[in-house]
Design a protein around this motif. Structure first.
Motif, PDB file in Angstrom:
ATOM      1  N   SER A 213      49.722  38.454  36.384  1.00  0.00           N
ATOM      2  CA  SER A 213      48.506  37.941  37.111  1.00  0.00           C
ATOM      3  C   SER A 213      47.311  38.626  36.719  1.00  0.00           C
ATOM      4  CB  SER A 213      48.664  37.914  38.547  1.00  0.00           C
ATOM      5  OG  SER A 213      49.897  37.243  38.848  1.00  0.00           O
ATOM      6  N   MET A 214      47.496  39.786  36.571  1.00  0.00           N
ATOM      7  CA  MET A 214      46.375  40.892  36.092  1.00  0.00           C
ATOM      8  C   MET A 214      46.020  40.476  34.643  1.00  0.00           C
ATOM      9  SD  MET A 214      47.746  44.477  37.539  1.00  0.00           S
ATOM     10  CE  MET A 214      46.304  45.372  36.977  1.00  0.00           C
ATOM     11  N   ASN A 215      46.957  40.235  33.619  1.00  0.00           N
ATOM     12  CA  ASN A 215      46.436  39.748  32.483  1.00  0.00           C
ATOM     13  C   ASN A 215      45.784  38.233  32.521  1.00  0.00           C
ATOM     14  OD1 ASN A 215      47.584  41.966  30.886  1.00  0.00           O
ATOM     15  ND2 ASN A 215      49.694  40.895  31.002  1.00  0.00           N
ATOM     16  N   LEU A 216      46.240  37.540  33.346  1.00  0.00           N
ATOM     17  CA  LEU A 216      45.552  36.118  33.464  1.00  0.00           C
ATOM     18  C   LEU A 216      44.179  36.458  33.891  1.00  0.00           C
ATOM     19  CD1 LEU A 216      45.862  33.064  33.206  1.00  0.00           C
ATOM     20  CD2 LEU A 216      46.659  33.095  35.968  1.00  0.00           C
ATOM     21  N   ALA A 217      43.930  37.305  34.931  1.00  0.00           N
ATOM     22  CA  ALA A 217      42.657  37.677  35.659  1.00  0.00           C
ATOM     23  C   ALA A 217      41.795  38.307  34.608  1.00  0.00           C
ATOM     24  CB  ALA A 217      42.838  38.665  36.746  1.00  0.00           C
ATOM     25  N   ALA A 218      42.291  39.035  33.598  1.00  0.00           N
ATOM     26  CA  ALA A 218      41.553  39.886  32.592  1.00  0.00           C
ATOM     27  C   ALA A 218      41.001  38.778  31.474  1.00  0.00           C
ATOM     28  CB  ALA A 218      42.296  40.686  31.878  1.00  0.00           C
ATOM     29  N   ALA A 219      41.922  37.694  31.161  1.00  0.00           N
ATOM     30  CA  ALA A 219      41.722  36.637  30.234  1.00  0.00           C
ATOM     31  C   ALA A 219      40.536  35.996  30.813  1.00  0.00           C
ATOM     32  CB  ALA A 219      42.809  35.946  29.987  1.00  0.00           C
ATOM     33  N   ARG A 220      40.583  35.502  32.260  1.00  0.00           N
ATOM     34  CA  ARG A 220      39.584  34.522  32.874  1.00  0.00           C
ATOM     35  C   ARG A 220      38.336  35.524  32.961  1.00  0.00           C
ATOM     36  NH1 ARG A 220      42.916  31.595  31.768  1.00  0.00           N
ATOM     37  NH2 ARG A 220      43.642  29.828  33.014  1.00  0.00           N
ATOM     38  N   LYS A 221      38.237  36.823  33.141  1.00  0.00           N
ATOM     39  CA  LYS A 221      36.950  37.647  33.234  1.00  0.00           C
ATOM     40  C   LYS A 221      36.118  37.512  31.707  1.00  0.00           C
ATOM     41  CE  LYS A 221      38.283  41.123  36.788  1.00  0.00           C
ATOM     42  NZ  LYS A 221      38.202  42.279  36.930  1.00  0.00           N
ATOM     43  N   GLU A 222      37.058  37.719  30.709  1.00  0.00           N
ATOM     44  CA  GLU A 222      36.470  37.449  29.345  1.00  0.00           C
ATOM     45  C   GLU A 222      36.236  36.256  29.088  1.00  0.00           C
ATOM     46  OE1 GLU A 222      37.964  38.322  24.881  1.00  0.00           O
ATOM     47  OE2 GLU A 222      38.850  39.527  26.663  1.00  0.00           O
ATOM     48  N   CYS A 223      36.721  35.172  29.589  1.00  0.00           N
ATOM     49  CA  CYS A 223      36.336  33.661  29.035  1.00  0.00           C
ATOM     50  C   CYS A 223      36.663  32.881  30.362  1.00  0.00           C
ATOM     51  CB  CYS A 223      37.451  33.448  27.840  1.00  0.00           C
ATOM     52  SG  CYS A 223      36.880  31.616  27.176  1.00  0.00           S
ATOM     53  N   PRO A 224      35.739  32.816  31.271  1.00  0.00           N
ATOM     54  CA  PRO A 224      35.992  32.091  32.469  1.00  0.00           C
ATOM     55  C   PRO A 224      36.463  30.431  32.295  1.00  0.00           C
ATOM     56  CG  PRO A 224      34.007  33.130  32.494  1.00  0.00           C
ATOM     57  CD  PRO A 224      34.381  33.294  31.282  1.00  0.00           C
ATOM     58  N   ALA A 225      37.072  29.821  33.020  1.00  0.00           N
ATOM     59  CA  ALA A 225      37.602  28.644  33.151  1.00  0.00           C
ATOM     60  C   ALA A 225      37.160  27.961  34.309  1.00  0.00           C
ATOM     61  CB  ALA A 225      39.099  28.387  32.751  1.00  0.00           C
ATOM     62  N   LYS A 226      37.418  26.566  34.440  1.00  0.00           N
ATOM     63  CA  LYS A 226      37.007  25.981  35.627  1.00  0.00           C
ATOM     64  C   LYS A 226      38.589  25.980  36.679  1.00  0.00           C
ATOM     65  CE  LYS A 226      33.649  22.919  34.132  1.00  0.00           C
ATOM     66  NZ  LYS A 226      33.402  21.215  33.759  1.00  0.00           N
ATOM     67  N   ASP A 227      38.896  27.178  37.122  1.00  0.00           N
ATOM     68  CA  ASP A 227      40.013  27.134  38.175  1.00  0.00           C
ATOM     69  C   ASP A 227      39.791  28.509  39.062  1.00  0.00           C
ATOM     70  OD1 ASP A 227      40.510  29.797  36.817  1.00  0.00           O
ATOM     71  OD2 ASP A 227      41.902  28.888  35.306  1.00  0.00           O
ATOM     72  N   ILE A 228      40.735  28.447  39.944  1.00  0.00           N
ATOM     73  CA  ILE A 228      40.423  29.510  40.994  1.00  0.00           C
ATOM     74  C   ILE A 228      40.615  30.976  40.572  1.00  0.00           C
ATOM     75  CG2 ILE A 228      42.907  29.501  41.775  1.00  0.00           C
ATOM     76  CD1 ILE A 228      42.058  29.726  44.534  1.00  0.00           C
ATOM     77  N   VAL A 229      41.364  31.119  39.518  1.00  0.00           N
ATOM     78  CA  VAL A 229      41.234  32.567  38.959  1.00  0.00           C
ATOM     79  C   VAL A 229      39.734  33.067  38.550  1.00  0.00           C
ATOM     80  CG1 VAL A 229      42.217  34.204  37.351  1.00  0.00           C
ATOM     81  CG2 VAL A 229      43.633  32.050  38.002  1.00  0.00           C
ATOM     82  N   SER A 230      39.383  32.016  37.912  1.00  0.00           N
ATOM     83  CA  SER A 230      37.757  32.558  37.575  1.00  0.00           C
ATOM     84  C   SER A 230      36.940  32.731  38.619  1.00  0.00           C
ATOM     85  CB  SER A 230      37.323  31.451  36.541  1.00  0.00           C
ATOM     86  OG  SER A 230      38.166  31.257  35.410  1.00  0.00           O
ATOM     87  N   GLN A 231      37.268  31.923  39.835  1.00  0.00           N
ATOM     88  CA  GLN A 231      36.350  32.168  40.834  1.00  0.00           C
ATOM     89  C   GLN A 231      36.679  33.470  41.512  1.00  0.00           C
ATOM     90  OE1 GLN A 231      36.329  28.629  43.656  1.00  0.00           O
ATOM     91  NE2 GLN A 231      37.048  27.286  41.969  1.00  0.00           N
ATOM     92  N   LEU A 232      37.947  33.819  41.897  1.00  0.00           N
ATOM     93  CA  LEU A 232      38.267  34.851  42.398  1.00  0.00           C
ATOM     94  C   LEU A 232      38.111  36.119  41.983  1.00  0.00           C
ATOM     95  CD1 LEU A 232      41.541  33.522  44.202  1.00  0.00           C
ATOM     96  CD2 LEU A 232      39.258  33.540  44.928  1.00  0.00           C
ATOM     97  N   VAL A 233      38.094  36.398  40.577  1.00  0.00           N
ATOM     98  CA  VAL A 233      37.950  37.707  39.692  1.00  0.00           C
ATOM     99  C   VAL A 233      36.692  37.821  39.009  1.00  0.00           C
ATOM    100  CG1 VAL A 233      40.496  37.598  39.410  1.00  0.00           C
ATOM    101  CG2 VAL A 233      39.016  36.914  37.617  1.00  0.00           C
ATOM    102  N   ALA A 234      36.092  36.949  38.902  1.00  0.00           N
ATOM    103  CA  ALA A 234      34.590  36.880  38.084  1.00  0.00           C
ATOM    104  C   ALA A 234      33.707  38.016  38.971  1.00  0.00           C
ATOM    105  CB  ALA A 234      33.987  35.570  37.837  1.00  0.00           C
ATOM    106  N   ALA A 235      32.854  38.747  38.052  1.00  0.00           N
ATOM    107  CA  ALA A 235      31.989  39.593  38.794  1.00  0.00           C
ATOM    108  C   ALA A 235      32.582  40.686  39.812  1.00  0.00           C
ATOM    109  CB  ALA A 235      30.619  38.793  39.498  1.00  0.00           C
ATOM    110  N   GLU A 236      33.722  41.349  39.357  1.00  0.00           N
ATOM    111  CA  GLU A 236      34.195  42.077  40.451  1.00  0.00           C
ATOM    112  C   GLU A 236      33.269  42.921  40.874  1.00  0.00           C
ATOM    113  OE1 GLU A 236      37.581  45.955  39.958  1.00  0.00           O
ATOM    114  OE2 GLU A 236      37.666  44.170  38.689  1.00  0.00           O
ATOM    115  N   GLY A 237      33.568  43.327  42.264  1.00  0.00           N
ATOM    116  CA  GLY A 237      32.636  44.170  42.974  1.00  0.00           C
ATOM    117  C   GLY A 237      31.414  43.418  43.668  1.00  0.00           C
ATOM    118  N   GLU A 238      31.663  42.062  43.272  1.00  0.00           N
ATOM    119  CA  GLU A 238      30.280  41.249  43.981  1.00  0.00           C
ATOM    120  C   GLU A 238      30.898  40.470  44.898  1.00  0.00           C
ATOM    121  OE1 GLU A 238      27.638  39.619  41.067  1.00  0.00           O
ATOM    122  OE2 GLU A 238      27.417  41.494  40.062  1.00  0.00           O
TER     123      GLU A 238
END
Length: 417
Positions: A213-238
Protein backbone atom coordinates in the motif's frame (compact mmCIF):
# COMPACT_ATOMS: atom_id res chain seq x y z
CA UNK A 1 -29.32 -11.36 39.74
CA UNK A 2 -29.35 -15.13 39.24
CA UNK A 3 -26.12 -16.95 38.50
CA UNK A 4 -26.02 -18.33 34.97
CA UNK A 5 -25.53 -22.08 34.64
CA UNK A 6 -22.72 -22.52 32.17
CA UNK A 7 -20.25 -25.42 31.97
CA UNK A 8 -17.06 -24.96 33.95
CA UNK A 9 -14.56 -22.95 31.93
CA UNK A 10 -17.04 -21.89 29.24
CA UNK A 11 -15.59 -19.02 27.19
CA UNK A 12 -17.49 -17.13 24.50
CA UNK A 13 -14.19 -16.46 22.68
CA UNK A 14 -13.08 -20.10 22.54
CA UNK A 15 -12.18 -20.64 18.85
CA UNK A 16 -13.21 -24.31 19.10
CA UNK A 17 -16.67 -23.15 20.11
CA UNK A 18 -17.05 -20.75 17.20
CA UNK A 19 -15.72 -23.32 14.76
CA UNK A 20 -18.69 -25.47 15.76
CA UNK A 21 -21.46 -22.88 16.23
CA UNK A 22 -22.48 -19.44 17.42
CA UNK A 23 -23.56 -19.99 21.05
CA UNK A 24 -27.06 -18.53 20.77
CA UNK A 25 -28.58 -20.59 23.65
CA UNK A 26 -25.85 -19.39 25.99
CA UNK A 27 -26.27 -15.79 24.81
CA UNK A 28 -30.00 -16.03 25.56
CA UNK A 29 -29.19 -17.30 29.05
CA UNK A 30 -26.81 -14.40 29.63
CA UNK A 31 -29.30 -11.78 28.45
CA UNK A 32 -31.86 -13.13 30.92
CA UNK A 33 -29.69 -13.86 33.94
CA UNK A 34 -26.39 -11.97 33.71
CA UNK A 35 -26.31 -9.48 30.82
CA UNK A 36 -22.90 -8.25 32.00
CA UNK A 37 -20.96 -11.31 33.16
CA UNK A 38 -17.32 -11.88 34.10
CA UNK A 39 -15.65 -14.64 32.08
CA UNK A 40 -12.52 -15.95 33.77
CA UNK A 41 -9.65 -17.00 31.50
CA UNK A 42 -6.31 -18.69 32.19
CA UNK A 43 -3.51 -16.10 32.35
CA UNK A 44 -2.42 -14.79 28.95
CA UNK A 45 -4.56 -17.22 26.90
CA UNK A 46 -5.81 -14.18 24.94
CA UNK A 47 -2.45 -12.43 24.85
CA UNK A 48 -3.34 -9.70 27.34
CA UNK A 49 -1.83 -11.08 30.55
CA UNK A 50 -5.04 -10.60 32.54
CA UNK A 51 -7.60 -12.91 34.14
CA UNK A 52 -10.55 -12.50 31.79
CA UNK A 53 -13.11 -10.06 30.42
CA UNK A 54 -16.70 -8.89 30.79
CA UNK A 55 -19.30 -10.44 28.47
CA UNK A 56 -21.88 -7.82 27.37
CA UNK A 57 -24.88 -9.42 25.66
CA UNK A 58 -27.85 -7.02 25.59
CA UNK A 59 -28.45 -4.72 22.65
CA UNK A 60 -28.82 -1.62 24.83
CA UNK A 61 -25.58 -2.25 26.74
CA UNK A 62 -23.56 -3.00 23.60
CA UNK A 63 -24.83 0.23 22.10
CA UNK A 64 -24.03 2.20 25.27
CA UNK A 65 -20.43 0.99 25.36
CA UNK A 66 -20.02 1.68 21.63
CA UNK A 67 -21.20 5.27 21.94
CA UNK A 68 -19.06 6.22 24.96
CA UNK A 69 -15.42 6.07 23.82
CA UNK A 70 -14.39 8.30 26.69
CA UNK A 71 -15.36 5.45 29.06
CA UNK A 72 -14.46 2.46 26.90
CA UNK A 73 -11.23 2.61 24.90
CA UNK A 74 -10.50 0.82 21.62
CA UNK A 75 -6.85 1.81 21.85
CA UNK A 76 -5.72 0.44 25.21
CA UNK A 77 -5.87 -3.25 24.25
CA UNK A 78 -7.15 -2.93 20.65
CA UNK A 79 -10.62 -4.01 19.54
CA UNK A 80 -9.63 -7.65 18.95
CA UNK A 81 -10.93 -9.61 21.92
CA UNK A 82 -8.60 -12.58 21.69
CA UNK A 83 -5.24 -13.22 20.09
CA UNK A 84 -3.39 -16.20 21.56
CA UNK A 85 -0.74 -16.95 24.13
CA UNK A 86 2.13 -16.70 21.64
CA UNK A 87 1.62 -13.04 20.74
CA UNK A 88 3.87 -10.41 22.30
CA UNK A 89 2.69 -7.09 23.68
CA UNK A 90 4.70 -5.32 21.00
CA UNK A 91 2.77 -7.23 18.31
CA UNK A 92 -0.49 -6.13 19.90
CA UNK A 93 0.61 -2.52 20.27
CA UNK A 94 1.63 -2.11 16.63
CA UNK A 95 -2.00 -2.77 15.70
CA UNK A 96 -2.95 0.49 17.40
CA UNK A 97 -1.96 2.17 14.13
CA UNK A 98 -5.11 0.72 12.52
CA UNK A 99 -8.12 3.05 12.70
CA UNK A 100 -10.26 0.32 14.30
CA UNK A 101 -7.95 0.47 17.33
CA UNK A 102 -7.79 4.25 17.73
CA UNK A 103 -9.64 6.54 20.12
CA UNK A 104 -10.68 10.16 19.57
CA UNK A 105 -9.18 12.60 18.79
CA UNK A 106 -6.70 10.64 16.63
CA UNK A 107 -9.47 8.38 15.36
CA UNK A 108 -11.53 11.44 14.48
CA UNK A 109 -8.70 12.92 12.43
CA UNK A 110 -8.04 9.75 10.42
CA UNK A 111 -11.72 8.96 9.90
CA UNK A 112 -12.44 12.44 8.58
CA UNK A 113 -9.80 11.87 5.93
CA UNK A 114 -10.70 8.33 4.83
CA UNK A 115 -14.44 8.92 4.76
CA UNK A 116 -13.86 10.96 1.60
CA UNK A 117 -13.79 7.65 -0.22
CA UNK A 118 -17.13 6.52 1.21
CA UNK A 119 -19.41 9.46 0.45
CA UNK A 120 -22.75 8.50 -1.12
CA UNK A 121 -21.49 9.89 -4.42
CA UNK A 122 -18.27 7.86 -4.25
CA UNK A 123 -20.15 4.65 -3.49
CA UNK A 124 -22.76 5.28 -6.20
CA UNK A 125 -19.96 5.81 -8.70
CA UNK A 126 -18.94 2.17 -8.19
CA UNK A 127 -22.40 0.69 -8.68
CA UNK A 128 -22.42 0.15 -12.44
CA UNK A 129 -18.98 -1.49 -12.45
CA UNK A 130 -19.81 -3.69 -9.46
CA UNK A 131 -23.15 -4.73 -10.96
CA UNK A 132 -21.33 -5.91 -14.06
CA UNK A 133 -18.70 -7.65 -11.96
CA UNK A 134 -21.36 -9.40 -9.83
CA UNK A 135 -23.05 -10.79 -12.93
CA UNK A 136 -19.71 -11.92 -14.35
CA UNK A 137 -18.71 -13.60 -11.08
CA UNK A 138 -21.92 -15.66 -10.95
CA UNK A 139 -21.79 -16.57 -14.63
CA UNK A 140 -18.17 -17.68 -14.23
CA UNK A 141 -19.10 -19.84 -11.23
CA UNK A 142 -21.81 -21.51 -13.32
CA UNK A 143 -19.47 -22.09 -16.24
CA UNK A 144 -16.72 -23.54 -14.04
CA UNK A 145 -18.93 -25.87 -11.98
CA UNK A 146 -17.90 -29.54 -11.83
CA UNK A 147 -19.48 -32.08 -14.16
CA UNK A 148 -22.14 -32.82 -11.54
CA UNK A 149 -22.98 -29.11 -11.26
CA UNK A 150 -21.31 -28.63 -7.87
CA UNK A 151 -18.96 -25.89 -6.71
CA UNK A 152 -17.82 -24.14 -3.56
CA UNK A 153 -19.90 -21.01 -3.14
CA UNK A 154 -17.32 -19.31 -0.90
CA UNK A 155 -14.34 -19.44 -3.24
CA UNK A 156 -16.30 -19.16 -6.49
CA UNK A 157 -18.75 -16.39 -5.56
CA UNK A 158 -18.57 -14.94 -2.03
CA UNK A 159 -14.89 -13.98 -2.02
CA UNK A 160 -14.85 -12.26 -5.38
CA UNK A 161 -17.08 -9.19 -5.21
CA UNK A 162 -15.71 -7.79 -1.91
CA UNK A 163 -12.18 -8.14 -3.24
CA UNK A 164 -13.04 -6.55 -6.55
CA UNK A 165 -14.90 -3.75 -4.77
CA UNK A 166 -11.85 -2.92 -2.68
CA UNK A 167 -9.66 -3.03 -5.77
CA UNK A 168 -12.11 -0.74 -7.56
CA UNK A 169 -12.34 1.62 -4.60
CA UNK A 170 -8.65 2.19 -3.96
CA UNK A 171 -7.28 1.55 -7.42
CA UNK A 172 -5.51 -1.76 -6.75
CA UNK A 173 -5.03 -3.53 -10.08
CA UNK A 174 -7.47 -6.43 -10.38
CA UNK A 175 -4.54 -8.77 -11.03
CA UNK A 176 -3.33 -8.09 -7.49
CA UNK A 177 -6.60 -8.94 -5.76
CA UNK A 178 -5.46 -12.50 -4.99
CA UNK A 179 -2.53 -11.07 -3.02
CA UNK A 180 -4.90 -9.00 -0.87
CA UNK A 181 -7.11 -12.08 -0.36
CA UNK A 182 -4.15 -14.21 0.71
CA UNK A 183 -2.73 -11.58 3.06
CA UNK A 184 -6.09 -10.82 4.69
CA UNK A 185 -6.75 -14.55 5.20
CA UNK A 186 -3.42 -14.93 6.96
CA UNK A 187 -4.17 -11.99 9.25
CA UNK A 188 -7.67 -13.21 10.21
CA UNK A 189 -7.27 -17.00 10.27
CA UNK A 190 -4.47 -17.45 12.80
CA UNK A 191 -6.71 -19.60 15.02
CA UNK A 192 -7.54 -22.14 12.30
CA UNK A 193 -5.02 -25.04 12.17
CA UNK A 194 -6.11 -25.93 8.62
CA UNK A 195 -4.33 -22.82 7.43
CA UNK A 196 -1.27 -23.54 9.64
CA UNK A 197 -0.89 -19.84 10.23
CA UNK A 198 0.88 -18.43 13.28
CA UNK A 199 0.78 -14.95 14.77
CA UNK A 200 4.16 -14.38 13.13
CA UNK A 201 2.81 -15.29 9.69
CA UNK A 202 -0.18 -13.03 10.30
CA UNK A 203 2.12 -10.17 11.27
CA UNK A 204 4.24 -10.76 8.15
CA UNK A 205 1.08 -10.67 6.00
CA UNK A 206 0.07 -7.38 7.61
CA UNK A 207 3.48 -5.93 6.80
CA UNK A 208 3.14 -7.16 3.22
CA UNK A 209 -0.11 -5.22 2.88
CA UNK A 210 1.46 -2.13 4.43
CA UNK A 211 4.45 -2.31 2.10
CA UNK A 212 2.28 -2.88 -0.96
CA UNK A 213 0.00 0.00 0.00
CA UNK A 214 2.86 2.38 0.75
CA UNK A 215 4.28 1.69 -2.69
CA UNK A 216 0.87 2.32 -4.21
CA UNK A 217 0.59 5.59 -2.28
CA UNK A 218 4.05 6.68 -3.39
CA UNK A 219 3.16 5.98 -7.02
CA UNK A 220 -0.03 8.04 -6.74
CA UNK A 221 1.82 10.96 -5.16
CA UNK A 222 4.15 10.97 -8.12
CA UNK A 223 1.43 10.39 -10.70
CA UNK A 224 -2.11 11.03 -9.33
CA UNK A 225 -5.04 9.09 -10.77
CA UNK A 226 -8.81 9.36 -10.41
CA UNK A 227 -9.02 7.05 -7.42
CA UNK A 228 -9.31 7.24 -3.65
CA UNK A 229 -5.59 6.66 -3.13
CA UNK A 230 -4.75 9.91 -4.89
CA UNK A 231 -7.38 11.73 -2.83
CA UNK A 232 -6.13 10.37 0.49
CA UNK A 233 -2.38 10.73 0.11
CA UNK A 234 -1.85 13.74 -2.17
CA UNK A 235 -0.34 16.80 -0.49
CA UNK A 236 0.70 15.02 2.69
CA UNK A 237 0.55 17.31 5.69
CA UNK A 238 -2.44 19.19 4.32
CA UNK A 239 -5.15 17.05 5.88
CA UNK A 240 -4.19 13.82 4.14
CA UNK A 241 -2.79 10.45 5.14
CA UNK A 242 0.90 9.70 5.31
CA UNK A 243 2.03 6.68 3.31
CA UNK A 244 2.21 4.44 6.39
CA UNK A 245 -1.22 5.61 7.60
CA UNK A 246 -2.60 4.69 4.20
CA UNK A 247 -0.98 1.26 4.51
CA UNK A 248 -2.70 0.57 7.82
CA UNK A 249 -5.98 1.83 6.35
CA UNK A 250 -5.72 -0.81 3.62
CA UNK A 251 -5.22 -3.46 6.33
CA UNK A 252 -8.53 -2.33 7.80
CA UNK A 253 -10.20 -2.55 4.40
CA UNK A 254 -8.74 -5.99 3.77
CA UNK A 255 -10.25 -7.43 6.94
CA UNK A 256 -13.22 -5.22 7.77
CA UNK A 257 -14.27 -4.73 4.17
CA UNK A 258 -13.32 -8.08 2.70
CA UNK A 259 -13.64 -10.80 5.34
CA UNK A 260 -16.87 -9.50 6.83
CA UNK A 261 -18.75 -8.92 3.57
CA UNK A 262 -17.57 -12.27 2.20
CA UNK A 263 -18.91 -14.05 5.29
CA UNK A 264 -22.18 -12.11 5.18
CA UNK A 265 -22.69 -13.27 1.59
CA UNK A 266 -21.83 -16.88 2.48
CA UNK A 267 -24.13 -16.93 5.50
CA UNK A 268 -26.84 -15.19 3.48
CA UNK A 269 -26.76 -17.88 0.79
CA UNK A 270 -26.86 -20.60 3.44
CA UNK A 271 -29.82 -18.86 5.09
CA UNK A 272 -31.67 -18.69 1.78
CA UNK A 273 -31.02 -22.34 0.98
CA UNK A 274 -32.21 -23.47 4.41
CA UNK A 275 -35.22 -21.12 4.30
CA UNK A 276 -36.50 -21.80 0.77
CA UNK A 277 -39.62 -19.70 1.26
CA UNK A 278 -37.39 -16.66 1.79
CA UNK A 279 -35.43 -17.48 -1.37
CA UNK A 280 -38.67 -17.71 -3.37
CA UNK A 281 -39.79 -14.38 -1.89
CA UNK A 282 -36.46 -12.80 -2.75
CA UNK A 283 -36.50 -14.02 -6.36
CA UNK A 284 -40.02 -12.70 -6.75
CA UNK A 285 -39.89 -9.35 -4.92
CA UNK A 286 -36.20 -8.43 -4.31
CA UNK A 287 -37.03 -6.46 -1.11
CA UNK A 288 -34.61 -3.65 -0.31
CA UNK A 289 -34.54 -4.79 3.32
CA UNK A 290 -32.76 -8.03 2.41
CA UNK A 291 -29.14 -6.99 2.91
CA UNK A 292 -29.74 -5.60 6.40
CA UNK A 293 -31.41 -8.85 7.49
CA UNK A 294 -28.58 -10.90 6.05
CA UNK A 295 -26.08 -8.87 8.07
CA UNK A 296 -28.20 -9.20 11.23
CA UNK A 297 -28.60 -12.93 10.70
CA UNK A 298 -24.94 -13.52 9.89
CA UNK A 299 -23.32 -10.98 12.23
CA UNK A 300 -19.88 -11.68 10.69
CA UNK A 301 -18.04 -10.14 13.66
CA UNK A 302 -19.23 -12.02 16.74
CA UNK A 303 -17.47 -9.62 19.09
CA UNK A 304 -15.03 -6.80 19.55
CA UNK A 305 -13.76 -5.40 22.83
CA UNK A 306 -13.18 -2.16 24.66
CA UNK A 307 -11.18 -1.41 27.83
CA UNK A 308 -12.62 0.60 30.71
CA UNK A 309 -10.86 3.95 31.15
CA UNK A 310 -12.15 4.38 34.72
CA UNK A 311 -14.11 2.56 37.39
CA UNK A 312 -17.75 2.47 36.33
CA UNK A 313 -21.00 0.52 36.43
CA UNK A 314 -22.65 -1.31 33.53
CA UNK A 315 -25.67 -3.57 33.70
CA UNK A 316 -25.53 -3.62 37.48
CA UNK A 317 -21.90 -4.75 37.56
CA UNK A 318 -18.93 -2.79 38.84
CA UNK A 319 -16.22 -2.65 36.18
CA UNK A 320 -12.72 -1.53 37.16
CA UNK A 321 -10.41 0.68 35.13
CA UNK A 322 -8.30 -1.44 32.80
CA UNK A 323 -10.71 -4.38 32.59
CA UNK A 324 -11.66 -5.62 29.13
CA UNK A 325 -15.28 -5.46 28.02
CA UNK A 326 -16.50 -7.77 25.23
CA UNK A 327 -19.24 -6.47 22.94
CA UNK A 328 -21.11 -9.51 21.62
CA UNK A 329 -22.91 -8.33 18.51
CA UNK A 330 -24.21 -11.84 17.78
CA UNK A 331 -26.14 -11.71 21.03
CA UNK A 332 -27.30 -8.10 20.65
CA UNK A 333 -28.66 -8.88 17.19
CA UNK A 334 -30.86 -11.59 18.67
CA UNK A 335 -32.15 -9.61 21.65
CA UNK A 336 -35.93 -10.18 21.87
CA UNK A 337 -36.32 -6.82 23.61
CA UNK A 338 -35.40 -5.23 20.27
CA UNK A 339 -36.33 -7.77 17.57
CA UNK A 340 -39.62 -9.63 17.13
CA UNK A 341 -38.87 -13.33 16.62
CA UNK A 342 -35.11 -12.77 16.26
CA UNK A 343 -34.60 -16.47 15.53
CA UNK A 344 -36.57 -16.02 12.28
CA UNK A 345 -34.76 -15.16 9.05
CA UNK A 346 -37.08 -12.51 7.58
CA UNK A 347 -35.85 -10.47 4.62
CA UNK A 348 -38.77 -8.07 5.00
CA UNK A 349 -37.81 -7.16 8.59
CA UNK A 350 -38.33 -3.42 9.04
CA UNK A 351 -37.20 -1.64 11.11
CA UNK A 352 -34.01 -3.59 11.69
CA UNK A 353 -31.78 -1.77 14.20
CA UNK A 354 -29.11 -4.48 14.21
CA UNK A 355 -25.55 -3.82 15.34
CA UNK A 356 -23.86 -5.82 12.59
CA UNK A 357 -22.10 -2.65 11.44
CA UNK A 358 -21.19 -1.70 15.01
CA UNK A 359 -23.17 -0.17 17.82
CA UNK A 360 -22.95 3.40 16.60
CA UNK A 361 -20.46 5.90 17.93
CA UNK A 362 -17.09 6.70 16.36
CA UNK A 363 -16.46 3.17 15.11
CA UNK A 364 -19.71 2.69 13.21
CA UNK A 365 -18.75 0.93 9.97
CA UNK A 366 -17.47 3.44 7.46
CA UNK A 367 -18.22 1.13 4.54
CA UNK A 368 -21.78 0.16 5.45
CA UNK A 369 -23.35 1.56 2.29
CA UNK A 370 -20.76 -0.18 0.12
CA UNK A 371 -21.29 -3.51 1.90
CA UNK A 372 -25.07 -3.26 1.53
CA UNK A 373 -24.63 -2.49 -2.18
CA UNK A 374 -22.34 -5.49 -2.66
CA UNK A 375 -24.79 -7.84 -0.93
CA UNK A 376 -27.70 -6.50 -2.98
CA UNK A 377 -25.81 -6.79 -6.26
CA UNK A 378 -24.49 -10.31 -5.72
CA UNK A 379 -27.84 -11.77 -4.66
CA UNK A 380 -29.63 -10.09 -7.54
CA UNK A 381 -27.11 -11.72 -9.86
CA UNK A 382 -27.47 -15.11 -8.16
CA UNK A 383 -31.27 -14.92 -8.40
CA UNK A 384 -31.03 -14.09 -12.11
CA UNK A 385 -28.38 -16.64 -13.11
CA UNK A 386 -28.64 -19.41 -10.49
CA UNK A 387 -32.27 -19.31 -9.28
CA UNK A 388 -32.37 -23.06 -8.54
CA UNK A 389 -29.16 -23.30 -6.56
CA UNK A 390 -29.32 -26.00 -3.88
CA UNK A 391 -27.29 -26.90 -0.81
CA UNK A 392 -25.20 -30.09 -0.90
CA UNK A 393 -23.79 -30.16 2.64
CA UNK A 394 -23.46 -28.16 5.81
CA UNK A 395 -20.96 -25.30 5.72
CA UNK A 396 -17.46 -25.76 7.02
CA UNK A 397 -16.85 -23.07 9.61
CA UNK A 398 -13.72 -21.04 10.35
CA UNK A 399 -11.97 -21.64 13.65
CA UNK A 400 -11.81 -18.13 15.10
CA UNK A 401 -12.20 -16.37 18.43
CA UNK A 402 -14.25 -13.48 17.03
CA UNK A 403 -15.25 -14.06 13.39
CA UNK A 404 -18.38 -15.94 12.32
CA UNK A 405 -16.72 -17.33 9.23
CA UNK A 406 -17.55 -19.94 6.59
CA UNK A 407 -14.63 -21.59 4.79
CA UNK A 408 -16.61 -23.76 2.42
CA UNK A 409 -20.23 -24.06 1.25
CA UNK A 410 -20.82 -26.78 -1.32
CA UNK A 411 -23.76 -26.08 -3.61
CA UNK A 412 -25.09 -27.40 -6.91
CA UNK A 413 -26.73 -25.86 -9.95
CA UNK A 414 -28.44 -29.13 -10.90
CA UNK A 415 -31.85 -30.27 -9.62
CA UNK A 416 -31.86 -32.54 -6.60
CA UNK A 417 -32.80 -36.23 -6.63
Amino acid sequence: MRCPHLPEGFDFTDPDLLQDRVPHPEFALMRETAPVWWCTQPPNISGFGDEGYWVVTRHADVKYVSTHPELFSSNTNTAVIRFNETISRDQIDVQKLIMLNMDPPEHTRVRQIVQRGFTPRAVRSLEAALRSRARSIVETALASADADGSFDFVTNIAVELPLQAIAELIGVPQDDRSKIFDWSNKMAAYDDPEYAITEEVGAEAAMEIVAYSMNLAAARKECPAKDIVSQLVAAEGEGNLSSDEFGFFVILLAVAGNETTRNAISHGMHAFLTHPEQWELYKRARPKTTAEEIVRWATPVVSFQRTATQDLELGGQRIRKGERVGLFYSSANNDPEVFDSPETFDITRDPNPHLGFGGGGPHFCLGKSLAVMEIDLIFNAIADVLPDLRLLEDPRRLRSAWLNGIKQLQVSVTPGP
